[in-house]
Design an enzyme around this catalytic site. Sequence first.
Site, PDB file in Angstrom:
ATOM      1  N   ASP A   9     -22.356  30.449  -4.804  1.00 29.98           N
ATOM      2  CA  ASP A   9     -21.158  29.944  -5.462  1.00 29.98           C
ATOM      3  C   ASP A   9     -20.895  28.508  -5.009  1.00 29.98           C
ATOM      4  O   ASP A   9     -21.424  28.066  -3.985  1.00 29.98           O
ATOM      5  CB  ASP A   9     -19.983  30.854  -5.099  1.00 29.98           C
ATOM      6  CG  ASP A   9     -18.684  30.416  -5.716  1.00 29.98           C
ATOM      7  OD1 ASP A   9     -18.680  30.053  -6.900  1.00 29.98           O
ATOM      8  OD2 ASP A   9     -17.662  30.419  -4.997  1.00 29.98           O
ATOM      9  N   ASP A  11     -17.349  26.355  -5.442  1.00 31.34           N
ATOM     10  CA  ASP A  11     -16.013  26.139  -4.889  1.00 31.34           C
ATOM     11  C   ASP A  11     -15.620  27.305  -3.979  1.00 31.34           C
ATOM     12  O   ASP A  11     -15.634  28.468  -4.387  1.00 31.34           O
ATOM     13  CB  ASP A  11     -14.990  26.008  -6.021  1.00 31.34           C
ATOM     14  CG  ASP A  11     -15.326  24.847  -6.956  1.00 31.34           C
ATOM     15  OD1 ASP A  11     -16.200  24.047  -6.591  1.00 31.34           O
ATOM     16  OD2 ASP A  11     -14.737  24.763  -8.043  1.00 31.34           O
ATOM     17  N   ASP A 130     -17.173  33.464  -2.233  1.00 30.83           N
ATOM     18  CA  ASP A 130     -15.911  33.752  -1.565  1.00 30.83           C
ATOM     19  C   ASP A 130     -14.983  34.633  -2.387  1.00 30.83           C
ATOM     20  O   ASP A 130     -13.857  34.891  -1.973  1.00 30.83           O
ATOM     21  CB  ASP A 130     -15.189  32.445  -1.231  1.00 30.83           C
ATOM     22  CG  ASP A 130     -14.713  31.700  -2.479  1.00 30.83           C
ATOM     23  OD1 ASP A 130     -15.518  31.550  -3.419  1.00 30.83           O
ATOM     24  OD2 ASP A 130     -13.541  31.287  -2.515  1.00 30.83           O
TER      25      ASP A 130
END
Length: 371
Positions: A9, A11, A130
């Site tokens: 990922d 961001d 996240d």
Amino acid sequence: MKKRALFIDRDGTLVIEPPIDYQLDSLEKLEFYPKVFRNLYFIKKNLDFEFVMVTNQDGLGTSSFPEETFWPAHNLMMKTLEGEGIQFEDILIDRSFPEDNAPTRKPRTGMLGKYMTEDYDLANSYVIGDRLTDVELANNLGAKAIFLNDEVAVPAELKEVCVLQTADWDVISEYLFAGERKAEVKRTTKETDIYVSINLDGKGDTDISTGLGFFDHMLDQIGKHSGTDITIKVNGDLEVDEHHTMEDTALALGEALYLALGNKRGIERYGYCLPMDDCLCSVALDFGGRPWLVWDAEFKREKIGDMPTEMFLHFFKSLSDAAKMNLNIKAEGANEHHKIEGIFKSLARALKMAKKRDIFNYELPSTKGVI
């Protein structure tokens, strides 16, 4: 040979996700995730994963997120990573909004068709992100998930696919490079039936039931204060006495420690001690492969709780033998409860120190070349 990939990922994983609007749309907002450079470089240099960025950018190219605000920060991010020796083989960006339910939007796999072929070993590939959508993506891909978030609980249905949860890139590198340090031991005799599982790199979660309340309390100290996840289930012949339950638990736990440590590369190897109220307890530990116990502790009571004090020495001797470690244990003080609890806590802290592993110095901690 099949290829492996890290589906990473952007961001919240490579860079800090901007608060409030969650859009990295200016150079002022560009902030890299702590430790991301040295760890991604280490992984790229030492392991065989392809790096694939997979990111949702809500409405990219629309008036709510114009492209001219996106690319300067994104391109600077990529240039900076490349300057540190971190190259991505593929960059996949989904521009849809959540309500569009686009097949290309994580956790859906529409952008990842080329990886869902016989060319890739997805079972040994990882999604790192996240958000829970990253864990869901791993599940949908048939890959494993590394959840870079220690504040959000992973739902029960995703726990099997989520092999690691942390907020630290150091921990991710350690896991990918050196592997997990887990072990299960089942020990069944005519006197006891014992199951032990441990995770040396856990969070100190424990699930212990031996039939002896105070013994459970002491074993719980080992897990909590060493950061080791421990499950111990014992069905012993307590109708006879406590001896077999305590001895065989020590043997099974020691064996699990020995197995979980593996080749011992990169570990600190040694550890030691703490005070507890009126007592001073020290446990010096060496995972050097040679069992030995020095015991300097006297108890005036016959029992503490439901544990016979004569079994304390026997427990630690059995633990030392099975784990193939040196233990030098000393305790002084007036309160017998504090004394034995201090010993168990000291063992836990010594274990926490000695098991610590440094993959950036992945050497065998011995001048002999064997341990």
